[in-house]
Design a protein around this motif. Structure first.
Motif, PDB file in Angstrom:
ATOM      1  N   GLY A 204       2.954 -25.185  -9.549  1.00  0.00           N
ATOM      2  CA  GLY A 204       3.549 -25.938 -10.657  1.00  0.00           C
ATOM      3  C   GLY A 204       4.762 -25.236 -11.236  1.00  0.00           C
ATOM      4  N   SER A 205       4.678 -23.921 -11.395  1.00  0.00           N
ATOM      5  CA  SER A 205       5.807 -23.187 -11.974  1.00  0.00           C
ATOM      6  C   SER A 205       6.999 -23.140 -11.025  1.00  0.00           C
ATOM      7  CB  SER A 205       5.388 -21.772 -12.378  1.00  0.00           C
ATOM      8  OG  SER A 205       5.159 -20.969 -11.243  1.00  0.00           O
ATOM      9  N   LEU A 206       6.737 -23.311  -9.722  1.00  0.00           N
ATOM     10  CA  LEU A 206       7.814 -23.296  -8.727  1.00  0.00           C
ATOM     11  C   LEU A 206       8.233 -24.704  -8.293  1.00  0.00           C
ATOM     12  CD1 LEU A 206       6.431 -20.390  -6.526  1.00  0.00           C
ATOM     13  CD2 LEU A 206       8.285 -20.265  -8.186  1.00  0.00           C
ATOM     14  N   ASN A 207       7.642 -25.706  -8.927  1.00  0.00           N
ATOM     15  CA  ASN A 207       7.946 -27.107  -8.620  1.00  0.00           C
ATOM     16  C   ASN A 207       7.759 -27.439  -7.139  1.00  0.00           C
ATOM     17  OD1 ASN A 207       8.659 -27.814 -11.315  1.00  0.00           O
ATOM     18  ND2 ASN A 207      10.613 -26.781 -10.986  1.00  0.00           N
ATOM     19  N   THR A 208       6.617 -27.021  -6.600  1.00  0.00           N
ATOM     20  CA  THR A 208       6.300 -27.302  -5.206  1.00  0.00           C
ATOM     21  C   THR A 208       4.802 -27.554  -5.092  1.00  0.00           C
ATOM     22  OG1 THR A 208       6.672 -26.564  -2.932  1.00  0.00           O
ATOM     23  CG2 THR A 208       5.990 -24.877  -4.510  1.00  0.00           C
ATOM     24  N   ASP A 209       4.300 -27.685  -3.871  1.00  0.00           N
ATOM     25  CA  ASP A 209       2.883 -27.961  -3.679  1.00  0.00           C
ATOM     26  C   ASP A 209       2.125 -26.697  -3.284  1.00  0.00           C
ATOM     27  OD1 ASP A 209       2.605 -28.072  -0.483  1.00  0.00           O
ATOM     28  OD2 ASP A 209       4.503 -28.995  -1.105  1.00  0.00           O
ATOM     29  N   VAL A 210       0.811 -26.758  -3.393  1.00  0.00           N
ATOM     30  CA  VAL A 210      -0.053 -25.609  -3.125  1.00  0.00           C
ATOM     31  C   VAL A 210       0.077 -25.141  -1.678  1.00  0.00           C
ATOM     32  CG1 VAL A 210      -2.472 -24.855  -3.013  1.00  0.00           C
ATOM     33  CG2 VAL A 210      -1.677 -26.178  -4.958  1.00  0.00           C
ATOM     34  N   GLN A 211       0.180 -26.074  -0.730  1.00  0.00           N
ATOM     35  CA  GLN A 211       0.281 -25.702   0.684  1.00  0.00           C
ATOM     36  C   GLN A 211       1.531 -24.867   0.956  1.00  0.00           C
ATOM     37  OE1 GLN A 211      -0.269 -28.866  -0.373  1.00  0.00           O
ATOM     38  NE2 GLN A 211      -2.395 -29.141   0.212  1.00  0.00           N
ATOM     39  N   THR A 212       2.623 -25.210   0.320  1.00  0.00           N
ATOM     40  CA  THR A 212       3.870 -24.460   0.497  1.00  0.00           C
ATOM     41  C   THR A 212       3.731 -23.053  -0.077  1.00  0.00           C
ATOM     42  OG1 THR A 212       5.178 -26.484   0.445  1.00  0.00           O
ATOM     43  CG2 THR A 212       6.348 -24.430  -0.016  1.00  0.00           C
ATOM     44  N   VAL A 213       3.154 -22.947  -1.264  1.00  0.00           N
ATOM     45  CA  VAL A 213       2.953 -21.633  -1.883  1.00  0.00           C
ATOM     46  C   VAL A 213       2.033 -20.792  -1.016  1.00  0.00           C
ATOM     47  CG1 VAL A 213       1.949 -20.424  -3.869  1.00  0.00           C
ATOM     48  CG2 VAL A 213       3.411 -22.408  -4.230  1.00  0.00           C
ATOM     49  N   LYS A 214       0.949 -21.383  -0.527  1.00  0.00           N
ATOM     50  CA  LYS A 214       0.008 -20.641   0.321  1.00  0.00           C
ATOM     51  C   LYS A 214       0.701 -20.139   1.584  1.00  0.00           C
ATOM     52  CE  LYS A 214      -4.176 -19.393   1.712  1.00  0.00           C
ATOM     53  NZ  LYS A 214      -3.933 -18.166   2.386  1.00  0.00           N
ATOM     54  N   ALA A 215       1.528 -20.972   2.210  1.00  0.00           N
ATOM     55  CA  ALA A 215       2.261 -20.558   3.414  1.00  0.00           C
ATOM     56  C   ALA A 215       3.213 -19.410   3.100  1.00  0.00           C
ATOM     57  CB  ALA A 215       3.028 -21.741   4.000  1.00  0.00           C
ATOM     58  N   GLN A 216       3.891 -19.479   1.963  1.00  0.00           N
ATOM     59  CA  GLN A 216       4.812 -18.416   1.569  1.00  0.00           C
ATOM     60  C   GLN A 216       4.057 -17.112   1.287  1.00  0.00           C
ATOM     61  OE1 GLN A 216       8.369 -18.803   1.425  1.00  0.00           O
ATOM     62  NE2 GLN A 216       7.705 -20.583   2.589  1.00  0.00           N
ATOM     63  N   MET A 217       2.902 -17.232   0.650  1.00  0.00           N
ATOM     64  CA  MET A 217       2.110 -16.036   0.355  1.00  0.00           C
ATOM     65  C   MET A 217       1.530 -15.434   1.634  1.00  0.00           C
ATOM     66  SD  MET A 217       0.435 -17.068  -3.287  1.00  0.00           S
ATOM     67  CE  MET A 217      -0.573 -15.617  -3.344  1.00  0.00           C
ATOM     68  N   ASP A 218       1.138 -16.276   2.581  1.00  0.00           N
ATOM     69  CA  ASP A 218       0.682 -15.769   3.881  1.00  0.00           C
ATOM     70  C   ASP A 218       1.795 -14.979   4.562  1.00  0.00           C
ATOM     71  OD1 ASP A 218      -1.835 -16.886   3.548  1.00  0.00           O
ATOM     72  OD2 ASP A 218      -1.405 -18.645   4.785  1.00  0.00           O
ATOM     73  N   TYR A 219       3.020 -15.491   4.487  1.00  0.00           N
ATOM     74  CA  TYR A 219       4.174 -14.791   5.068  1.00  0.00           C
ATOM     75  C   TYR A 219       4.378 -13.439   4.375  1.00  0.00           C
ATOM     76  CZ  TYR A 219       8.934 -13.557   6.272  1.00  0.00           C
ATOM     77  OH  TYR A 219      10.043 -12.868   6.689  1.00  0.00           O
ATOM     78  N   LEU A 220       4.356 -13.441   3.033  1.00  0.00           N
ATOM     79  CA  LEU A 220       4.538 -12.198   2.275  1.00  0.00           C
ATOM     80  C   LEU A 220       3.444 -11.189   2.607  1.00  0.00           C
ATOM     81  CD1 LEU A 220       5.567 -13.663  -1.192  1.00  0.00           C
ATOM     82  CD2 LEU A 220       7.021 -12.312   0.342  1.00  0.00           C
ATOM     83  N   GLU A 221       2.230 -11.679   2.836  1.00  0.00           N
ATOM     84  CA  GLU A 221       1.138 -10.780   3.204  1.00  0.00           C
ATOM     85  C   GLU A 221       1.365 -10.186   4.595  1.00  0.00           C
ATOM     86  OE1 GLU A 221      -3.719 -10.723   3.308  1.00  0.00           O
ATOM     87  OE2 GLU A 221      -2.701 -12.648   3.266  1.00  0.00           O
ATOM     88  N   ARG A 222       1.766 -11.005   5.551  1.00  0.00           N
ATOM     89  CA  ARG A 222       2.037 -10.512   6.905  1.00  0.00           C
ATOM     90  C   ARG A 222       3.166  -9.491   6.914  1.00  0.00           C
ATOM     91  NH1 ARG A 222       1.643 -15.928   8.018  1.00  0.00           N
ATOM     92  NH2 ARG A 222       3.869 -16.108   8.421  1.00  0.00           N
ATOM     93  N   GLN A 223       4.142  -9.652   6.027  1.00  0.00           N
ATOM     94  CA  GLN A 223       5.276  -8.735   5.954  1.00  0.00           C
ATOM     95  C   GLN A 223       4.966  -7.480   5.136  1.00  0.00           C
ATOM     96  OE1 GLN A 223       8.152  -9.185   7.761  1.00  0.00           O
ATOM     97  NE2 GLN A 223       6.900 -10.830   8.620  1.00  0.00           N
ATOM     98  N   GLY A 224       3.803  -7.429   4.496  1.00  0.00           N
ATOM     99  CA  GLY A 224       3.388  -6.247   3.759  1.00  0.00           C
ATOM    100  C   GLY A 224       3.821  -6.193   2.303  1.00  0.00           C
ATOM    101  N   TYR A 225       4.347  -7.278   1.755  1.00  0.00           N
ATOM    102  CA  TYR A 225       4.777  -7.288   0.357  1.00  0.00           C
ATOM    103  C   TYR A 225       3.594  -7.439  -0.601  1.00  0.00           C
ATOM    104  CZ  TYR A 225       9.581  -7.756   1.930  1.00  0.00           C
ATOM    105  OH  TYR A 225      10.797  -7.541   2.517  1.00  0.00           O
ATOM    106  N   ILE A 226       2.596  -8.207  -0.179  1.00  0.00           N
ATOM    107  CA  ILE A 226       1.410  -8.413  -0.992  1.00  0.00           C
ATOM    108  C   ILE A 226       0.187  -8.198  -0.108  1.00  0.00           C
ATOM    109  CG2 ILE A 226       2.529 -10.012  -2.595  1.00  0.00           C
ATOM    110  CD1 ILE A 226       1.155 -12.321  -1.131  1.00  0.00           C
ATOM    111  N   LYS A 227      -0.963  -7.998  -0.751  1.00  0.00           N
ATOM    112  CA  LYS A 227      -2.194  -7.885   0.021  1.00  0.00           C
ATOM    113  C   LYS A 227      -3.287  -8.692  -0.663  1.00  0.00           C
ATOM    114  CE  LYS A 227      -3.687  -3.547  -2.065  1.00  0.00           C
ATOM    115  NZ  LYS A 227      -4.144  -2.191  -1.819  1.00  0.00           N
ATOM    116  N   LYS A 228      -4.164  -9.240   0.172  1.00  0.00           N
ATOM    117  CA  LYS A 228      -5.261 -10.062  -0.322  1.00  0.00           C
ATOM    118  C   LYS A 228      -6.430  -9.162  -0.682  1.00  0.00           C
ATOM    119  CE  LYS A 228      -6.155 -13.817   1.925  1.00  0.00           C
ATOM    120  NZ  LYS A 228      -6.641 -14.789   2.915  1.00  0.00           N
TER     121      LYS A 228
END
Length: 76
Positions: free
Chosen positions: A22-46
């Motif tokens: 909501g804060s990024l004016n997009t849908d949950v699937q897009t945010v999840k895909a972006q976060m998966d990418y950030l996790e694979r690149q090592g920026y964030i961890k689950k």
């Protein structure tokens, strides 16, 4: 959008995927895909959280409350 997600993490607050979308004016699937990418690149961890029964009865006989699993992500 990747930078905006990282900026949200840097604020140190907790957001649900729905709130973040909501804060990024997009849908949950897009945010999840972006976060998966950030996790694979090592920026964030689950981080998996396991929470137990909230009733606190201390005499568990296998009630329906059980253990619940949820995920959080944090900056690496």
């Amino acid at each position: 959008m990747l930078n905006e997600i990282l900026d949200q993490f840097k604020k140190g607050k907790t957001f649900s995927l729905q709130e973040l979308a909501g804060s990024l004016n997009t849908d949950v699937q897009t945010v999840k895909a972006q976060m998966d990418y950030l996790e694979r690149q090592g920026y964030i961890k689950k981080v998996e959280l396991h929470t137990g029964c909230a009733s606190g009865c201390s005499s568990c006989a296998g009630c329906s409350q059980g253990t619940h699993k949820s995920n959080m992500w944090e900056l690496s």
